[in-house]
Design a protein around this motif. Structure first.
Motif, PDB file in Angstrom:
ATOM      1  N   PRO A 204      -4.026   4.503  12.897  1.00 46.82           N
ATOM      2  CA  PRO A 204      -3.691   5.763  13.570  1.00 46.82           C
ATOM      3  C   PRO A 204      -2.899   6.737  12.687  1.00 46.82           C
ATOM      4  N   LEU A 205      -2.073   6.210  11.791  1.00 44.37           N
ATOM      5  CA  LEU A 205      -1.279   7.057  10.907  1.00 44.37           C
ATOM      6  C   LEU A 205      -1.986   7.326   9.573  1.00 44.37           C
ATOM      7  N   ASN A 206      -3.206   6.793   9.429  1.00 46.53           N
ATOM      8  CA  ASN A 206      -3.999   6.972   8.214  1.00 46.53           C
ATOM      9  C   ASN A 206      -3.285   6.429   6.977  1.00 46.53           C
ATOM     10  N   LEU A 207      -2.769   5.199   7.097  1.00 45.30           N
ATOM     11  CA  LEU A 207      -2.042   4.547   6.004  1.00 45.30           C
ATOM     12  C   LEU A 207      -2.882   3.399   5.449  1.00 45.30           C
ATOM     13  N   TYR A 208      -2.790   3.199   4.124  1.00 48.14           N
ATOM     14  CA  TYR A 208      -3.494   2.093   3.495  1.00 48.14           C
ATOM     15  C   TYR A 208      -2.501   0.967   3.221  1.00 48.14           C
ATOM     16  N   GLN A 271       4.456   6.002  -1.043  1.00 44.34           N
ATOM     17  CA  GLN A 271       4.148   7.253  -0.342  1.00 44.34           C
ATOM     18  C   GLN A 271       3.657   7.003   1.081  1.00 44.34           C
ATOM     19  N   ASP A 272       2.890   5.936   1.294  1.00 36.96           N
ATOM     20  CA  ASP A 272       2.451   5.641   2.663  1.00 36.96           C
ATOM     21  C   ASP A 272       3.591   5.059   3.500  1.00 36.96           C
ATOM     22  N   LEU A 273       4.476   4.306   2.867  1.00 35.34           N
ATOM     23  CA  LEU A 273       5.653   3.817   3.589  1.00 35.34           C
ATOM     24  C   LEU A 273       6.512   4.995   4.033  1.00 35.34           C
TER      25      LEU A 273
END
Length: 382
Positions: A204-208, A271-273
Motif C-alpha cells: 500500500p505504501l509502495n515500498l520495496y 529511503q523506503d524506511l
C-alpha cells in the motif's frame, strides 16, 4: 504590463535558484561532516534519508555496500534493519485491532495457544499490550528463535523465561515478545507473517522490502560487517540474509513464525524506511494512503514503560539536544540503524550503517548519533 510580468518572472527564477543553491550548500556541509564521521569511526557504508512533512528532502549513500568486491553503496540497496522491524509487527497488530480481530487487553495465552504466565505471578494476565511494550516480564534467557523456548510443553526450563517482577510493573527489552507477536498476526489474519506485512504495509505504501529473503533481489542486499576490536578488522555476516528454505518448506502457520524474525528481520532501503517513518510521523498516512487510524498511530507512540517505550516505538530526549523524538534503533550482525521523527515539528531522519568501529555498548551508536545531528543541523534546523 509586460515589463512587470518579466520583473516578477526574474524574481521567481532568482528565488528558485537561491533555494537550490542554499539547499546544495546545506547538503554539502552535511556530507562533509558525514565523511569526517566515517573516517573517524571507520564506517564501511552509510545510508541516510531526511523527511520533512510528507516528503523525502534528502537521501544519500556513502562508502561501500561490500568490502570484498569494493562495491559502492547506493540508495536502492537494502539492509536487514534489525529491531526497527518490531514496529512493522506492531503496526500489523494495530491494523488487526482496528479490524476487531484483536484487543490490546487480550491474554497472550489465548492468542498463542499455550500458557504464557509468569510462575511467580500465576494469576496475573500477560496482555498483548505488555508484550508490545516489553513490560511482560518475559526475557530472552532461553533464546527466541523458536517459540519452544517459552512453551511449557516443549522446554522443561520454560520458567527461566520470566523475570522476578510482576507483569506490567517492570521493563526488559525482549525479542521473544515480538516473535510471539508474529505468530499472533498469522493466527488472526490467516496470512503468513511476511505476506501480511507485504500486503498490508509495504505494498500500500509502495515500498520495496520484506522478511522473506527469497522474495527479494539478492543483488540489493548490503553486506553487514561485524567489527573485531582485537584484530581491528571487519568480518562479513552472511547469516543476516540466511534464506532458511528448509524451515519454510516445513512451515507451521501460527508457530514457525520466528523463522522470519518479526523481531528483527525486515530488509529495506534507507529511503523506503524513511517513507514508512513518514507514515508514522503523519499519524498513519503517507502520500494520501492511510494504513493506520490516527488513534492507533498515536497509541503506538505513547509511552507505556517508564523509560519511554511505547508499542514498538520509543521516546528519546537525548539524541538531538532539546528535541523529543519518537522512533526505534536496531543492532545486529555489525549493523546499526535508527529511525526517529518529531511528531509536532514534522521532521524525521533515518540512518543505517553496515559496519563501524564504534562500540556496541552505546545506548545509541556513536555513528548514528553524530550523523543524525549533522543531518539535523545542516538540513532541518532553521
Amino acid at each position: 504590463m509586460i515589463r512587470t510580468i518579466l520583473f516578477k518572472a526574474v524574481l521567481t527564477i532568482t528565488a528558485v535558484v537561491s533555494v537550490a543553491v542554499n539547499g546544495y550548500a546545506q547538503a554539502a556541509k552535511a556530507e562533509a561532516a558525514i565523511q569526517g564521521i566515517m573516517e573517524q569511526m571507520d564506517v564501511v557504508g552509510l545510508g541516510v534519508a531526511v523527511v520533512k512533512k510528507d516528503a523525502i528532502v534528502y537521501t544519500n549513500s556513502f562508502g561501500l555496500k561490500d568490502i570484498e568486491s569494493n562495491t559502492p553503496l547506493t540508495n536502492n540497496d537494502i539492509f536487514r534493519i534489525a529491531s526497527i522491524s518490531k514496529s512493522f509487527s506492531a503496526t500489523s497488530v494495530m491494523q488487526l485491532v482496528e479490524a476487531g480481530k484483536l484487543s490490546l487487553k487480550d491474554d497472550i495465552s489465548n492468542l498463542v495457544g499455550f500458557e504464557v504466565r509468569n510462575p511467580k505471578y500465576p494469576e496475573k494476565v500477560i496482555t498483548l499490550k505488555m508484550v508490545l511494550s516489553h513490560t511482560s516480564s518475559i526475557n530472552d534467557s532461553q533464546g527466541y528463535f523458536t517459540l519452544d523456548a517459552i512453551n511449557p510443553a516443549k522446554n522443561p526450563d520454560w520458567k527461566k523465561c520470566y523475570n522476578d517482577y510482576e507483569p506490567g510493573n517492570g521493563y526488559e527489552y525482549c525479542n521473544l515478545n515480538f516473535n510471539m507477536v508474529g505468530t499472533i498476526i498469522e493466527k488472526k489474519s490467516g496470512e503468513r507473517f511476511d505476506q501480511y506485512v507485504k500486503n498490508h504495509i509495504l505494498s500500500p505504501l509502495n515500498l520495496y522490502g520484506g522478511y522473506c529473503v527469497d522474495s527479494l533481489d539478492a543483488e540489493l542486499f548490503t553486506t553487514l560487517y561485524a567489527y573485531d576490536a582485537g584484530s581491528d578488522s571487519f568480518s562479513p555476516s552472511p547469516s543476516a540474509y540466511a534464506p532458511r528454505r528448509e524451515e519454510i518448506r516445513n512451515y507451521v502457520m501460527g508457530y514457525s513464525t520466528p523463522i522470519f524474525s518479526p523481531t528483527g528481520g525486515m530488509k529495506i532501503s534507507a529511503q523506503d524506511l524513511a517513507k514508512y517513518m513518514a507514515m508514522h510521523m503523519n499519524n498513519g498516512k503517507y502520500k494520501g494512503t492511510r494504513i493506520l487510524s490516527k488513534k492507533s498511530a498515536k497509541k503506538m507512540q505513547a509511552k507505556v514503560a517508564e523509560n519511554g517505550y511505547g508499542l514498538a516505538l520509543t521516546t528519546v530526549d537525548d539524541l538531538i539536544p532539546g528535541k523529543t523524538l519518537k522512533g526505534h534503533t536496531g543492532t545486529a550482525y555489525g549493523l546499526y540503524s535508527a529511525m526517529f521523527f518529531h511528531p509536532k515539528e514534522k521532521f524525521g531522519i533515518v540512518v543505517i550503517t553496515n559496519g563501524c568501529n564504534a562500540p556496541e555498548s552505546d545506548e545509541i551508536n556513536k555513528v548514528i548519533t553524530a550523523t543524525v545531528n549533522s543531518l539535523y543541523t545542516n538540513l532541518i534546523k532553521e
